[in-house]
Design a protein around this motif. Sequence first.
Motif, PDB file in Angstrom:
ATOM      1  N   CYS A  94      22.003 -30.221 -28.774  1.00  0.00           N
ATOM      2  CA  CYS A  94      23.029 -29.343 -28.243  1.00  0.00           C
ATOM      3  C   CYS A  94      22.787 -27.905 -28.683  1.00  0.00           C
ATOM      4  CB  CYS A  94      24.425 -29.826 -28.629  1.00  0.00           C
ATOM      5  SG  CYS A  94      24.648 -30.187 -30.368  1.00  0.00           S
ATOM      6  N   VAL A  95      23.397 -26.982 -27.933  1.00  0.00           N
ATOM      7  CA  VAL A  95      23.241 -25.553 -28.180  1.00  0.00           C
ATOM      8  C   VAL A  95      24.603 -24.877 -28.120  1.00  0.00           C
ATOM      9  CG1 VAL A  95      20.903 -25.460 -27.233  1.00  0.00           C
ATOM     10  CG2 VAL A  95      22.852 -24.937 -25.767  1.00  0.00           C
ATOM     11  N   CYS A  96      24.651 -23.680 -28.690  1.00  0.00           N
ATOM     12  CA  CYS A  96      25.857 -22.882 -28.651  1.00  0.00           C
ATOM     13  C   CYS A  96      25.442 -21.408 -28.608  1.00  0.00           C
ATOM     14  CB  CYS A  96      26.680 -23.153 -29.909  1.00  0.00           C
ATOM     15  SG  CYS A  96      28.123 -22.094 -30.045  1.00  0.00           S
ATOM     16  N   TYR A  97      26.024 -20.666 -27.684  1.00  0.00           N
ATOM     17  CA  TYR A  97      25.846 -19.217 -27.630  1.00  0.00           C
ATOM     18  C   TYR A  97      27.130 -18.622 -28.175  1.00  0.00           C
ATOM     19  CZ  TYR A  97      21.985 -20.472 -24.635  1.00  0.00           C
ATOM     20  OH  TYR A  97      20.828 -21.023 -24.151  1.00  0.00           O
ATOM     21  N   TRP A  98      27.026 -17.912 -29.301  1.00  0.00           N
ATOM     22  CA  TRP A  98      28.218 -17.423 -29.991  1.00  0.00           C
ATOM     23  C   TRP A  98      27.908 -16.102 -30.688  1.00  0.00           C
ATOM     24  CZ3 TRP A  98      29.169 -17.168 -35.426  1.00  0.00           C
ATOM     25  CH2 TRP A  98      30.501 -16.952 -35.771  1.00  0.00           C
ATOM     26  N   ALA A  99      28.705 -15.091 -30.421  1.00  0.00           N
ATOM     27  CA  ALA A  99      28.601 -13.785 -31.079  1.00  0.00           C
ATOM     28  C   ALA A  99      27.180 -13.212 -31.010  1.00  0.00           C
ATOM     29  CB  ALA A  99      29.083 -13.879 -32.528  1.00  0.00           C
ATOM     30  N   GLY A 100      26.531 -13.393 -29.886  1.00  0.00           N
ATOM     31  CA  GLY A 100      25.175 -12.857 -29.714  1.00  0.00           C
ATOM     32  C   GLY A 100      24.082 -13.701 -30.339  1.00  0.00           C
ATOM     33  N   LEU A 101      24.431 -14.851 -30.872  1.00  0.00           N
ATOM     34  CA  LEU A 101      23.459 -15.737 -31.521  1.00  0.00           C
ATOM     35  C   LEU A 101      23.299 -17.019 -30.708  1.00  0.00           C
ATOM     36  CD1 LEU A 101      24.770 -15.486 -35.187  1.00  0.00           C
ATOM     37  CD2 LEU A 101      22.913 -14.161 -34.145  1.00  0.00           C
ATOM     38  N   LEU A 102      22.182 -17.687 -30.902  1.00  0.00           N
ATOM     39  CA  LEU A 102      21.955 -19.014 -30.348  1.00  0.00           C
ATOM     40  C   LEU A 102      21.899 -19.988 -31.511  1.00  0.00           C
ATOM     41  CD1 LEU A 102      21.101 -21.123 -28.216  1.00  0.00           C
ATOM     42  CD2 LEU A 102      18.740 -20.364 -28.575  1.00  0.00           C
ATOM     43  N   ALA A 117      19.169 -24.805 -36.225  1.00  0.00           N
ATOM     44  CA  ALA A 117      18.599 -23.463 -36.317  1.00  0.00           C
ATOM     45  C   ALA A 117      19.564 -22.443 -35.738  1.00  0.00           C
ATOM     46  CB  ALA A 117      17.267 -23.393 -35.576  1.00  0.00           C
ATOM     47  N   VAL A 118      19.393 -21.194 -36.189  1.00  0.00           N
ATOM     48  CA  VAL A 118      20.148 -20.057 -35.675  1.00  0.00           C
ATOM     49  C   VAL A 118      19.139 -18.996 -35.264  1.00  0.00           C
ATOM     50  CG1 VAL A 118      21.832 -18.246 -36.206  1.00  0.00           C
ATOM     51  CG2 VAL A 118      22.111 -20.541 -37.189  1.00  0.00           C
ATOM     52  N   TYR A 119      19.296 -18.470 -34.041  1.00  0.00           N
ATOM     53  CA  TYR A 119      18.418 -17.433 -33.517  1.00  0.00           C
ATOM     54  C   TYR A 119      19.219 -16.178 -33.224  1.00  0.00           C
ATOM     55  CZ  TYR A 119      15.157 -21.254 -32.640  1.00  0.00           C
ATOM     56  OH  TYR A 119      14.317 -22.326 -32.782  1.00  0.00           O
ATOM     57  N   ASP A 120      18.613 -15.052 -33.535  1.00  0.00           N
ATOM     58  CA  ASP A 120      19.151 -13.749 -33.162  1.00  0.00           C
ATOM     59  C   ASP A 120      18.123 -13.154 -32.208  1.00  0.00           C
ATOM     60  OD1 ASP A 120      20.292 -11.273 -32.926  1.00  0.00           O
ATOM     61  OD2 ASP A 120      20.539 -10.936 -35.063  1.00  0.00           O
TER      62      ASP A 120
END
Length: 93
Positions: A25-33, A47-50
Motif C-alpha cells: 500500500c501507498v500514501c501521498y501525504w504532505a508532499g511525501l510518499l 519507506a518514506v520518499y520526498d
Amino acid sequence: MDDMDWRRFAAEDPIRWRGDPEDDCVCYWAGLLLRAEQMDEDSWWWAVYDGDKQVNSSDNEPFSHRPEPCRSGEQARAAAERAARRWLGLMER
C-alpha cells in the motif's frame, strides 16, 4: 509560505493509505510518499520518499525505537507515518 510551512499545514490532513493493506500500500501525504509492503509471510518493509529521494526506510531507520522488524502491515504503516512526521519536524527524533 515556504515549502516546509506548506507541508506542516498539509500534515494536518489525515493519513489515508491506498492499495491492499495486507500486501502493498501507498500514501501521498504532505508532499511525501509513504510505502508499506509485505516482503515475506511475517516481514514488512516500509519507506518514506520526498520527491525522488528515499529519506527513510526500514532498511536504514536511524532513529528506530523498534529493534525487531515490522511483522504486520499495521506496524509498517505506523513506522512509515512516524518517520514522515519526524522528517517534517513534527516529532522528536
